[in-house]
Design a protein around this motif. Structure first.
Motif, PDB file in Angstrom:
ATOM      1  N   LEU A 216      49.612  28.260  29.388  1.00 40.47           N
ATOM      2  CA  LEU A 216      49.599  29.331  30.456  1.00 40.47           C
ATOM      3  C   LEU A 216      49.578  30.776  30.221  1.00 40.47           C
ATOM      4  O   LEU A 216      48.935  31.602  30.594  1.00 40.47           O
ATOM      5  N   ASP A 217      50.691  30.863  29.272  1.00 33.39           N
ATOM      6  CA  ASP A 217      50.700  32.247  28.743  1.00 33.39           C
ATOM      7  C   ASP A 217      49.481  32.760  28.263  1.00 33.39           C
ATOM      8  O   ASP A 217      49.156  34.020  28.583  1.00 33.39           O
ATOM      9  N   TYR A 218      48.951  32.137  27.275  1.00 30.92           N
ATOM     10  CA  TYR A 218      47.563  32.471  26.762  1.00 30.92           C
ATOM     11  C   TYR A 218      46.452  32.651  27.772  1.00 30.92           C
ATOM     12  O   TYR A 218      45.766  33.847  27.713  1.00 30.92           O
ATOM     13  N   LEU A 219      46.384  31.912  28.732  1.00 30.37           N
ATOM     14  CA  LEU A 219      45.236  32.149  29.781  1.00 30.37           C
ATOM     15  C   LEU A 219      45.619  33.165  30.495  1.00 30.37           C
ATOM     16  O   LEU A 219      44.851  33.979  31.002  1.00 30.37           O
ATOM     17  N   GLN A 220      47.008  33.498  30.846  1.00 31.94           N
ATOM     18  CA  GLN A 220      47.257  34.589  31.700  1.00 31.94           C
ATOM     19  C   GLN A 220      47.016  35.873  30.952  1.00 31.94           C
ATOM     20  O   GLN A 220      46.748  36.844  31.696  1.00 31.94           O
ATOM     21  N   ASP A 221      47.044  35.884  29.578  1.00 33.11           N
ATOM     22  CA  ASP A 221      47.065  37.108  28.918  1.00 33.11           C
ATOM     23  C   ASP A 221      45.552  37.262  28.808  1.00 33.11           C
ATOM     24  O   ASP A 221      45.094  38.590  28.922  1.00 33.11           O
ATOM     25  N   CYS A 222      44.930  36.308  28.752  1.00 34.89           N
ATOM     26  CA  CYS A 222      43.327  36.360  28.687  1.00 34.89           C
ATOM     27  C   CYS A 222      42.785  37.180  30.180  1.00 34.89           C
ATOM     28  O   CYS A 222      42.003  37.726  29.982  1.00 34.89           O
ATOM     29  N   ARG A 223      43.467  36.608  30.976  1.00 34.10           N
ATOM     30  CA  ARG A 223      43.107  37.114  32.499  1.00 34.10           C
ATOM     31  C   ARG A 223      43.591  38.779  32.465  1.00 34.10           C
ATOM     32  O   ARG A 223      42.829  39.347  32.982  1.00 34.10           O
ATOM     33  N   GLN A 224      44.497  39.215  32.024  1.00 37.01           N
ATOM     34  CA  GLN A 224      44.821  40.525  32.047  1.00 37.01           C
ATOM     35  C   GLN A 224      43.823  41.301  31.034  1.00 37.01           C
ATOM     36  O   GLN A 224      43.382  42.280  31.820  1.00 37.01           O
ATOM     37  N   ASN A 225      43.361  40.759  29.988  1.00 37.00           N
ATOM     38  CA  ASN A 225      42.404  41.516  29.107  1.00 37.00           C
ATOM     39  C   ASN A 225      41.191  41.421  30.003  1.00 37.00           C
ATOM     40  O   ASN A 225      40.386  42.581  30.019  1.00 37.00           O
TER      41      ASN A 225
END
Length: 469
Positions: A216-225
């Protein structure tokens, strides 16, 4: 699917053996990059030395990840990388490590169109298995100009049985190029299989919640980018793909709970179906049926501990209305990481409340308990009792007496543990099932699950949601 590909072989094996169909979806490359990085990083924090088998399509994609794989190789017993060779593919320092093997695929090998990450160890298993869409499958617009908007068809999972089955197919394919490496990798699989058999279910599942949080952390970071830049043409589609995979992480975690239960391996699907039937009889709106289905699929993530309630904390579902007192139930708290699941988390957190106020975690009483939580508690208990009866009477052809027994046990507790009106509804459902009524059909696949998350306009879960007289 390309003939001869690992994905196609796996599908063929499942179809010919009559096993449960696999859950497929379409993934953008930016989603797969985030997902694979999360699953790879979990190797660094897991116990044991995993076997890692990957397919990178072309060597240039491996070169972009080669430094990461140097760290992975330090923890892995063996890393095998399949890719069509490119300049520099073999010269990178990671490729010179003793436990890293490169397999040069022929350009016409269908596996050269696939993207795989297969991780197998006694304590941690994970897999991404995808194949890129062909130019024809992209349609009239053709392949995208932005590399991260490329699309892949496949699935990902934590299921150790499925991961082991797939890694054996991948190793057999490697054997066409390097028979000694095939033999070496097969020995690793046998050793891991034996080590896994000696572990308890608790040890096997240890750390899975941390893995889901990392995903989830990685996917949410990807969303921010994604949202902070302007390089993408398909921002909304990419965002939806990320959201779908966030939900999939929880669904796959819940799926493993069912798979590890020999008595009740169908709990989530059956509870979801029963909840939908009850909701239809109560004439609940579509949005409420939708989140009931999700609560049913995810309810086992937060089982009852039987312990005293912890210090209560209010769930910030609505800025203007107060939610029920909600102590920190660990599984439900994990769901709150994803804002769209906060309402579902509240439903699950209060599934073990009792009508007379003697339940947990907040000792809510009567209509103070959210309606959906009352429904989930009753239906899940009924389904578990039915599963126990089915398991004990495995050779009993007629399920009707078992339905009656499970219902009778719930009826004895109405007014104390259960809402009497809901028990009446359950009795109607049981009579219908005994007369041949089928449960609502839920799709077996959840790879593209964003349809269950259209909750922007849904109200919070509140104790005022009562049954009408």
């Amino acid at each position: 699917m390309l003939e001869g590909s690992i994905l196609k072989q796996l599908v063929t094996d499942h179809s010919s053996s009559g096993r449960t169909p696999l859950n497929f979806g379409v993934y953008y490359k930016n989603t797969l990059v985030a997902l694979c990085h999360a699953l790879e990083d979990c190797i660094l924090g897991s116990e044991g030395s995993p076997l890692v088998v990957t397919a990178f399509q072309r060597g240039k994609w491996y070169l972009q990840e080669a430094d990461r794989y140097a760290a992975i190789a330090q923890r892995a017993r063996q890393v095998a990388i399949m890719a069509a060779p490119d300049a520099g593919f073999h010269s990178h320092p990671t490729s010179q490590r003793q436990n890293v093997a490169l397999v040069d695929l022929d350009l016409d090998d269908p596996v050269s169109q696939e993207w795989h990450l297969i991780i197998l160890s006694p304590q941690y298993t994970a897999m991404v298995l995808c194949q890129e869409l062909s130019p024809e499958e992209y349609g009239s617009s053709g392949p995208p100009e932005n590399d991260l908007e490329r699309k892949f068809y496949g699935f990902w999972t934590f299921d150790p049985t499925l991961v082991e089955e797939t890694v054996k197919l991948a190793i057999a394919h490697i054997g066409k190029y390097n028979p000694p490496l095939q033999q070496q990798l097969s020995q690793h699989v046998d050793q891991i299989h034996q080590a896994r058999k000696s572990l308890t279910d608790t040890q096997n599942e240890m750390g899975l919640d941390q893995t889901v949080r990392r995903v989830l952390d990685y996917l949410q970071d990807c969303r921010q980018n994604l949202l902070s830049g302007d390089a993408f043409n398909l921002v909304e589609d990419l965002n939806q793909n990320l959201t779908s995979n966030e939900l999939q992480a929880f669904l796959r975690m819940a799926q493993l709970v069912d798979l590890s239960d020999p008595v009740n391996p169908l709990a989530a699907n059956e509870v979801s179906s029963l909840l939908e039937m009850m909701g239809q009889l109560l004439d609940l709106p579509a949005w409420q049926l939708r989140r009931l289905r999700l609560a049913g699929l995810l309810y086992r993530i937060a089982p009852s501990t039987g312990e005293s309630p912890s210090e209560s904390a209010h769930d910030p579902l609505s800025p203007t209305e107060s939610a029920p007192s909600c102590p920190l139930v660990p599984g439900a708290q994990a769901l709150r990481i994803m804002p769209r699941l906060r309402a579902v988390a509240t439903i699950i957190a209060h599934q073990n409340e009792a009508w007379d106020g003697s339940g947990q975690p907040a000792s809510l009483k009567g209509d103070q308990i959210p309606l959906e939580s009352r429904m989930l508690g009753l239906v899940s208990t009924f389904q578990q009792r039915l599963a126990d009866l089915r398991f004990k009477g495995a050779h009993q052809d007629d399920i009707n007496p078992l339905l009656s027994q499970a219902l009778a046990a719930c009826q004895e507790e109405q007014g104390q543990r259960w809402d009497p009106k809901l028990v009446e509804i359950l009795s109607l459902m049981v009579r219908g099932l005994q007369q041949g009524l089928s449960l609502p059909s839920l799709p077996a696949r959840f790879s593209l699950a964003t349809g269950l998350l259209n909750v922007e306009d849904e109200p919070a879960v509140l104790p005022s949601q009562m049954l009408s007289s």
